[in-house]
Design an enzyme around this catalytic site. Structure first.
Site, PDB file in Angstrom:
ATOM      1  CG  ASP A   1     -50.873 -75.228  59.188  1.00 54.68           C
ATOM      2  OD1 ASP A   1     -51.076 -76.331  58.687  1.00 54.68           O
ATOM      3  OD2 ASP A   1     -51.804 -74.461  59.515  1.00 54.68           O
TER       4      ASP A   1
ATOM      5  CD  GLU B   1     -48.930 -80.561  55.247  1.00 54.95           C
ATOM      6  OE1 GLU B   1     -49.347 -80.945  56.349  1.00 54.95           O
ATOM      7  OE2 GLU B   1     -49.655 -80.431  54.239  1.00 54.95           O
TER       8      GLU B   1
ATOM      9  CG  ASP C   1     -49.684 -82.668  58.971  1.00 56.81           C
ATOM     10  OD1 ASP C   1     -49.637 -81.424  59.042  1.00 56.81           O
ATOM     11  OD2 ASP C   1     -50.487 -83.282  58.238  1.00 56.81           O
TER      12      ASP C   1
ATOM     13  CB  ILE D   1     -52.318 -77.833  61.731  1.00 59.48           C
ATOM     14  CG1 ILE D   1     -51.854 -76.927  62.884  1.00 59.48           C
ATOM     15  CG2 ILE D   1     -53.852 -77.972  61.767  1.00 59.48           C
ATOM     16  CD1 ILE D   1     -52.563 -75.571  62.950  1.00 59.48           C
ATOM     17  CG  ASP D   2     -53.425 -84.700  59.525  1.00 62.91           C
ATOM     18  OD1 ASP D   2     -53.469 -84.396  58.314  1.00 62.91           O
ATOM     19  OD2 ASP D   2     -53.855 -85.774  59.981  1.00 62.91           O
TER      20      ASP D   2
ATOM     21  CB  THR E   1     -55.169 -77.016  57.579  1.00 62.17           C
ATOM     22  OG1 THR E   1     -53.883 -77.600  57.769  1.00 62.17           O
ATOM     23  CG2 THR E   1     -55.077 -75.532  57.879  1.00 62.17           C
TER      24      THR E   1
ATOM     25  CG  ASP F   1     -51.302 -86.261  55.583  1.00 65.83           C
ATOM     26  OD1 ASP F   1     -51.247 -85.381  56.458  1.00 65.83           O
ATOM     27  OD2 ASP F   1     -51.434 -86.026  54.362  1.00 65.83           O
TER      28      ASP F   1
END
Ligand code: AMP
Ligand code: MG
Length: 414
Positions: A105, A128, A193, A195-196, A198, A354
């Protein structure tokens, strides 16, 4: 003097007069040209530059530069996330809201923001993650720096477009922290984001690297990198699509959209951009055969309400559960049809990162995206979708029917 000699003389005088006027005019014109010549020469030397300015302006209005940078930045960040997936130590931390965050991330956020800032230094980013935990934790910071340093696109022209490598570990931390915009309805703001999903990422399931550009609160460019979705747009979703994809081959897709210009997909590569194809939502002629998707996590959306809505619509297939905005990408390419995200709590506010890219990609592919009350998602309210509750995404032709059923089911609960 005879009358005819007098007339001849007068006519000569008139001719001389007009000749004088004409020569005066020519002399003035010549003087003007001589004076203006250097300026004309200057304009002509600058002609290619003026043309470039014109083209850039035209390009800027259709966001082609932003799109190229966003797609390459997401593609580069996905190289990093895939590397992290294959590492044993993913550096997983628990954030304040107890959601997990990994070195992937942080690293992906650093690489993407560095690319944005290198191309558009005045743009803001709502990202994020933030770097305070890394500033305190040297081991974690070094682990991420090693990853970030070692990640680049294999095509040097493409890598140069992104501004090349990040200069130092401090520049990396600053890039991560540049994702601190408050958002809003003014100016150019990116929603990121890194890593949406995770949790999906850690499971080997679906996750997405998500980036969108908003201008005055409207999403203009959206890009989703989905390393674990099939490249093939015609591969329809199955119950396994959201499950462990670790051993699957031929995966990795990059979805993109520009407002008013449609949506595309292309293989997610490691060099320059691959060839793209236009994508469209699939027409739903018989809703009983529709495929609907929802989150894997029961805490992120109400599986119970969604089941009741699907049943009332007459949908016969079980839901496809998958993490992240891979759901938006999947329905936009016609691999599924409907995405339902009904709130589990009255107070949770969805985060703009998101949804921003997925919202545009679905709408540009012929879909409609609203909240559970039928309002368009409003990205101009800050870092969250403060004025929305839940998400209902479906092909435009059936969206209002789906929404009516959503409202009926939610009303019946009251
Ligand atoms: P998904 O993979 O579609 O379930 O969505 C993942 C995202 O859900 C994460 O990036 C979180 O920001 C978000 N999330 C966390 N808690 C909630 C919640 N209570 N309701 C809705 N979304 C949430
Ligand atoms: Mg997310």
């Amino acid at each position: 003097m005879s009358r005819s000699a007098y007339t001849k003389n007068a006519s000569n005088r008139r001719t001389k007069f007009w000749l004088l006027i004409l020569s005066l005019f020519i002399a003035t014109l010549a003087a003007y040209i001589v004076k203006a010549l250097p300026r004309l020469a200057l304009i002509s030397t600058h002609l290619p530059a003026s043309r470039t300015i014109f083209t850039t302006t035209t390009k800027m209005s259709n966001y082609s530069k932003e799109l190229e940078v966003a797609q390459l930045a997401v593609q580069r960040a996905a190289i990093l996330t895939k590397k992290v997936f294959h590492e044993k130590a993913k550096g997983t931390l628990s954030k304040d809201d107890s959601s997990p965050v990994t070195i992937g991330d942080f690293g992906a956020q650093a690489l993407i923001i560095a690319a944005i800032k290198s191309n558009f230094p005045n743009d803001e980013v709502v990202g994020e993650e933030e770097a305070s935990s890394l500033r305190e934790n040297q081991k974690l910071r070094e682990q991420i720096w090693e990853l970030v340093k070692g990640t680049s696109l294999s095509d040097s022209a493409a890598e140069n477009i992104l501004g090349g490598p990040i200069a130092s570990v401090h520049a990396m931390l600053d890039a991560i922290d540049a994702g601190n915009s408050a958002g809003g309805d003014k100016g150019r703001i990116w929603a990121l984001d890194p890593i949406d999903g995770t949790k999906g990422f850690l499971r080997g399931g679906q996750y997405a690297v998500c980036l969108a550009l908003m201008v005055d609160g409207d999403v203009k460019v959206g890009v989703l990198g989905c390393p674990n979705l099939p490249i093939d747009d015609s591969a329809t979703l199955t119950a396994d699509s959201g499950k462990d994809q670790t051993d699957s081959k031929g995966n990795g897709v990059l979805f993109s959209a520009v407002a008013g210009q449609g949506s595309t997909s292309r293989p997610l590569g490691t060099a320059g951009l691959g060839e793209s194809k236009a994508i469209q939502m699939r027409p739903v002629n018989d809703i009983t055969q529709a495929t609907f998707c929802e989150s894997v996590e029961a805490g992120h959306s109400s599986h119970g309400d969604q089941f009741a809505i699907a049943s009332k619509l007459g949908v016969t297939k079980p839901s496809v559960r998958m993490d992240s905005q891979a759901k938006y990408g999947s329905i936009a390419r016609g691999a599924g049809d409907i995405y339902l995200r009904l709130p589990t709590s009255a107070t949770y506010q969805e985060k703009i990162w998101d949804h921003a890219a997925g919202d545009l990609i679905v709408r540009e592919a012929g879909g409609q995206v609203t909240d559970s009350l039928g309002r368009r998602l409003d990205f101009s309210k800050g870092r969250t979708l403060a004025e929305n509750k839940g998400v209902v995404a479906a092909p435009a032709a059936i969206h209002s029917h789906v929404l009516d059923v959503v409202k009926e089911v939610l009303q019946a609960k009251k």
